[in-house]
Write an enzyme that holds these catalytic residues in place. Structure first.
Site, PDB file in Angstrom:
ATOM      1  N   ASP A 247       0.821  -1.203   0.000  1.00  0.00           N
ATOM      2  CA  ASP A 247       0.000   0.000   0.000  1.00  0.00           C
ATOM      3  C   ASP A 247       0.863   1.265   0.000  1.00  0.00           C
ATOM      4  OD1 ASP A 247      -2.690   1.317   0.409  1.00  0.00           O
ATOM      5  OD2 ASP A 247      -1.670   2.006   2.225  1.00  0.00           O
ATOM      6  N   VAL A 249       3.389   3.088  -1.400  1.00  0.00           N
ATOM      7  CA  VAL A 249       4.827   3.131  -1.146  1.00  0.00           C
ATOM      8  C   VAL A 249       5.401   4.537  -1.324  1.00  0.00           C
ATOM      9  CG1 VAL A 249       5.076   0.718  -1.815  1.00  0.00           C
ATOM     10  CG2 VAL A 249       5.519   2.509  -3.508  1.00  0.00           C
ATOM     11  N   HIS A 250       4.612   5.446  -1.915  1.00  0.00           N
ATOM     12  CA  HIS A 250       5.084   6.835  -2.019  1.00  0.00           C
ATOM     13  C   HIS A 250       5.158   7.510  -0.655  1.00  0.00           C
ATOM     14  CE1 HIS A 250       0.702   6.618  -2.853  1.00  0.00           C
ATOM     15  NE2 HIS A 250       0.640   7.612  -1.978  1.00  0.00           N
ATOM     16  N   GLU A 284       1.780  -0.020  -4.856  1.00  0.00           N
ATOM     17  CA  GLU A 284       0.911   1.110  -5.177  1.00  0.00           C
ATOM     18  C   GLU A 284       1.745   2.375  -5.005  1.00  0.00           C
ATOM     19  OE1 GLU A 284      -3.109   3.489  -3.734  1.00  0.00           O
ATOM     20  OE2 GLU A 284      -1.872   2.410  -2.291  1.00  0.00           O
ATOM     21  N   ASP A 309      -2.653   4.202 -11.752  1.00  0.00           N
ATOM     22  CA  ASP A 309      -3.758   5.136 -11.545  1.00  0.00           C
ATOM     23  C   ASP A 309      -4.035   5.992 -12.773  1.00  0.00           C
ATOM     24  OD1 ASP A 309      -4.495   4.367  -9.003  1.00  0.00           O
ATOM     25  OD2 ASP A 309      -3.167   5.780  -8.007  1.00  0.00           O
ATOM     26  N   ASP A 310      -3.007   6.315 -13.539  1.00  0.00           N
ATOM     27  CA  ASP A 310      -3.220   7.199 -14.693  1.00  0.00           C
ATOM     28  C   ASP A 310      -4.224   6.608 -15.672  1.00  0.00           C
ATOM     29  OD1 ASP A 310      -1.389   8.913 -13.563  1.00  0.00           O
ATOM     30  OD2 ASP A 310      -0.192   9.153 -15.381  1.00  0.00           O
ATOM     31  N   PHE A 311      -4.163   5.303 -15.904  1.00  0.00           N
ATOM     32  CA  PHE A 311      -5.124   4.671 -16.810  1.00  0.00           C
ATOM     33  C   PHE A 311      -6.532   4.820 -16.252  1.00  0.00           C
ATOM     34  CE2 PHE A 311      -7.438   0.636 -17.833  1.00  0.00           C
ATOM     35  CZ  PHE A 311      -7.739   0.960 -19.151  1.00  0.00           C
ATOM     36  N   HIS A 313      -7.686   7.140 -14.168  1.00  0.00           N
ATOM     37  CA  HIS A 313      -8.111   8.542 -14.207  1.00  0.00           C
ATOM     38  C   HIS A 313      -8.458   8.977 -15.631  1.00  0.00           C
ATOM     39  CE1 HIS A 313      -6.859   8.326 -10.181  1.00  0.00           C
ATOM     40  NE2 HIS A 313      -5.729   9.004 -10.228  1.00  0.00           N
ATOM     41  N   HIS A 379     -10.836  -0.704  -4.475  1.00  0.00           N
ATOM     42  CA  HIS A 379     -11.379  -0.247  -3.198  1.00  0.00           C
ATOM     43  C   HIS A 379     -11.256   1.258  -3.037  1.00  0.00           C
ATOM     44  CE1 HIS A 379      -7.091  -0.523  -2.042  1.00  0.00           C
ATOM     45  NE2 HIS A 379      -7.390   0.422  -1.187  1.00  0.00           N
ATOM     46  N   GLY A 383     -14.566   3.074  -2.913  1.00  0.00           N
ATOM     47  CA  GLY A 383     -14.759   3.399  -1.508  1.00  0.00           C
ATOM     48  C   GLY A 383     -14.342   4.799  -1.118  1.00  0.00           C
TER      49      GLY A 383
END
Length: 586
Positions: A247, A249-250, A284, A309-311, A313, A379, A383
Site C-alpha cells: 500500500d 509506497v510513495h 501502489e 492510476d493514470d489509466f 483517471h 477499493h 470506496g
C-alpha cells in the site's frame, strides 16, 4: 517450551508475563533484543511483555495471534500445525493474470474466510486467476477496511484468525487460484498499536497523512526494516500467500543506500529460490516513477508490478465527459490522454500537473505494460468516492460496459473489484469502528472535509462509524442472475474468456499497442496485434475503417454494423474485432 523474544532497545528491563507469573528476560543483546525460554509455555499460551516498570503487560508486536483483539494478550501460535494440501502448487504467471480484489468482511453476508471459500468456484467460472485480499492484519473494532492494522503479524480474529486464512488460501490453491495479500507498511493504525512502547518504529522527521513516518532510515531502522521484511516473508512462507500488494509506497521515506523496497525484493527473491515457487510484489505508487518496477540490476527497486492510476483517471474522466469531478482528475479528461495511457502507461511522465502545481513523473521507457495493473474500479476508486457509488451508477450502464471492455483488452494486467462484474447495486463505502469518541469525531469530520475539495455536499457523506454503512456495503449475491446484473456478468465472462484465449491480448511487448482516435467525435481504436478494439463515446454514430476486414467477436450492445472494411458504431459502444485463428463469437 517456548522462547519469547522482543526488540526493545531503550528498555531498562523486560519480562514476559504468563498468567500471574513474570519471567525476567535477562540482559538484552547489543541491538536491543531480549529473550527468555519458558518451560511451561507452548502453543495456546497467552502472554504479554512488561517493559521497565509498566503496571501492565503489552501485546507482542510480532504476535501471530490476537484472539481477544489488538488490546488483549498475545497467544502463542504454532505455524507448523496446519495441514496443507497444496503440495506442488504453482501459481499462474502474473503476466497472464485477471485479478479480483475483495474485502473479506463484505464479500459475503457472514464476512469470514470460510464463507469466502463458498464463492471460489464462482470466481473460477468467471475466469479469475488471482484473488487479492484487502488487508487482514488485526485491527481494532468489529469492522474496517484493514488499512489501520495495529498488530501486523496477527490475522484479524473476526474473519477467522490465522487458521481461517490458511483454509482460504489452501482452498484457493485447490481451485487453481493464486492469492495476493494487501499489506500496509507505511503506517500503523492509530488505535491498538503498541509498537512505540518497544522501539522507534515511527519517526517525526518525516510526516505522512497518518502522522510520523515508518523509520526506514534513522536510528534503529535496521530492526524496523527487519520487522517489515520478516512480516512479508511470513505471509508467503507460513500462509502460502503468492504475492503482496504494498500500500502507498510513495509514503515510504528512505534515503538509505539500499532502499527498503530493494531490500524486500532481494529477500523475497531468495525465499522464492529456497521454496521453488515464484512470489510477486506489487506496489501502489502515485510517483509515476518507473524505478519502482525496474530491475535492481539497472537501478530499480525490483517490484514485479505497480497499480496504474493514470489509466483509471484517464478512462474515468472520459467516461464522465469531464464534468462534475475535481481534485486530481483535472489533469485528465480527454481522449488524447486516454490514448497516451494505453500506449505509454503514464499520462504524467514529466508533464506539468495542474493538480500538483508542478511537473510530475517520468517516461516508462521500454518497460512492459504487463508490469502495471489497470482497472476502472478498486477499493480506493469506489470506496473513496463520497458515497461509494460504482461505475455504472456514475456514468450509466452502456458506458460501464465500454469501461469493462477497455480494462480487459488493454495491455495492462486487469483488476476487477468485488461485485463490479455483475454491476452490484450495493456501494462500497468507507467504514470503521473506532472506540475513542474523539477519534470517531475526527474521522467523521475528516471524511467530510476531504470531499469538500471534490465539490461534495458534506451532509451527504455516510457516517463511517455507523454499522449501517458497513452493512450496506455487503454484496447481495441474489442479484447475480437478475436482469441487468446477469447481463453485465455475461459481458465480463465473455471478455475474460477472450483475453485468456488471445495471444495478442497477452502480448506484453513494449510498444505493441497502437491507438488512433478523434478527440472531437470521441472515438478511439486500439490495435493489439491481430485484435482491434473500437469504442465510441461520442453522441453520434461513428463510421470507422476496418482495413483488415476483421470479423466481429464481441459487441457491448446491439446496432453495430460491420460490412467489409466499414464499421458503424453507435454511441456508447465497444466492439472487438479479431483476426486470430479460430476466433469466433465468444
Amino acid at each position: 517450551m517456548h522462547e519469547f523474544r522482543v526488540w526493545a532497545p531503550n528498555a531498562r528491563s523486560a519480562a514476559v508475563k504468563i498468567g500471574d507469573a513474570a519471567y525476567p528476560m535477562g540482559e538484552p543483546s547489543e541491538r536491543g533484543w531480549w529473550r527468555v525460554a519458558v518451560e511451561e509455555a507452548g502453543p495456546g499460551t497467552d502472554y504479554g511483555f512488561v517493559i521497565d516498570d509498566d503496571a501492565q503487560a503489552w501485546p507482542d508486536p510480532r504476535s501471530a495471534w490476537q484472539p481477544n483483539g489488538v488490546h488483549g494478550l498475545s497467544r502463542v501460535y504454532d505455524q507448523a500445525a496446519f495441514r496443507w494440501s497444496d503440495e506442488g502448487w504453482e501459481p499462474p504467471p502474473l503476466e497472464r493474470a485477471v485479478v479480483y480484489e475483495l474485502h473479506v468482511g463484505t464479500f459475503t453476508p457472514q464476512g469470514t474466510f470460510d464463507s469466502a471459500i463458498e464463492r471460489l468456484d464462482y470466481l473460477v467460472e468467471l475466469g479469475i486467476t488471482h484473488v487479492e485480499l484487502m488487508p487482514v492484519a488485526a485491527f481494532p473494532g468489529e469492522r474496517g477496511w484493514g488499512y489501520d492494522g495495529a498488530a501486523m503479524y496477527a490475522v484479524y480474529e473476526g474473519y477467522g484468525g490465522p487458521d481461517g486464512l490458511k483454509r482460504l488460501v489452501d482452498a484457493c490453491h485447490a481451485r487453481g487460484l493464486a492469492v495476493l495479500l494487501d499489506v500496509v507498511y507505511n503506517h500503523f493504525g492509530p488505535v491498538g498499536n503498541y509498537s512505540g512502547k518497544y522501539g522507534p518504529y515511527l519517526i517525526d522527521r518525516h510526516r505522512t497523512p497518518w502522522g510520523g513516518a515508518v523509520n526506514f532510515e534513522d536510528w534503529g531502522s535496521d530492526e524496523v526494516r527487519r520487522f517489515f521484511c520478516d512480516n512479508a516473508l511470513m505471509w508467503m512462507r507460513d500462509y502460502h500467500i503468492d504475492g503482496l500488494r504494498l500500500d502507498a509506497v510513495h509514503e515510504f521515506f528512505d534515503r538509505s543506500a539500499v532502499h527498503f523496497l530493494e531490500q524486500l525484493s532481494v529477500e523475497v527473491e531468495a525465499l522464492s529460490e529456497s521454496v521453488g515457487r515464484r512470489f510477486v510484489l506489487i506496489a501502489e505508487s502515485d510517483l509515476n516513477d518507473p524505478r519502482v518496477v525496474k530491475p535492481r540490476e539497472i537501478g530499480g527497486y525490483g517490484m514485479d508490478a505497480q497499480w496504474s492510476d493514470d489509466f483509471h483517471h484517464a478512462l474515468f474522466t472520459v467516461l464522465l465527459s469531464g464534468a462534475g469531478e475535481k481534485g486530481y482528475y483535472i489533469d485528465f479528461g480527454t481522449i488524447t490522454k486516454l490514448g497516451k495511457a494505453l500506449t505509454r502507461t503514464f499520462v504524467q511522465d514529466g508533464t506539468y500537473s495542474h493538480y500538483r502545481g508542478r511537473s510530475h513523473g517520468r517516461p516508462v521507457d521500454d518497460l512492459s505494460p504487463q508490469q502495471f495493473l489497470g482497472f476502472i474500479q478498486n477499493h480506493d476508486q469506489v470506496g473513496n468516492r463520497a458515497i461509494g457509488d460504482r461505475i455504472d451508477q456514475v456514468v450509466g450502464r452502456e458506458r460501464a460496459k465500454v469501461a469493462a471492455g477497455l480494462v480487459l483488452t488493454a495491455p495492462f494486467i486487469p483488476l476487477i473489484f468485488q461485485g463490479e462484474e455483475f454491476a452490484a447495486s450495493t456501494p462500497f463505502q468507507y467504514f470503521a469502528d473506532h472506540e475513542d469518541p474523539e477519534m470517531v469525531r475526527a474521522v467523521k469530520e475528516g471524511r467530510r472535509g476531504e470531499f469538500a475539495a471534490f465539490g461534495w455536499n458534506p451532509e451527504k457523506i455516510p457516517d463511517p462509524e455507523s454499522v449501517e454503512t458497513f452493512r450496506r456495503s455487503k454484496l447481495r449475491w441474489e442479484e447475480v442472475h437478475e436482469g441487468w446484473h446477469e447481463e453485465m456478468l455475461e459481458w465480463y465472462r465473455r471478455l475474460i474468456a477472450l483475453r485468456h484465449g488471445s495471444a495478442s491480448l497477452n502480448d506484453g511487448t513494449p510498444g505493441q499497442t497502437k491507438v488512433v482516435f478523434d478527440e472531437s467525435r470521441k472515438w478511439l481504436v486500439m490495435i493489439r496485434g491481430a485484435v482491434t478494439v473500437m469504442c465510441n463515446l461520442g453522441t453520434e454514430p461513428a463510421e470507422l475503417e476496418n482495413p483488415g476486414r476483421l470479423p466481429l467477436v464481441l459487441a457491448s450492445r446491439e446496432g453495430v454494423e460491420v460490412a467489409g472494411d466499414r464499421v458503424v458504431l453507435p454511441p456508447d459502444t465497444l466492439i472487438v474485432l479479431s483476426g486470430e485463428a479460430g476466433k469466433g463469437d465468444v
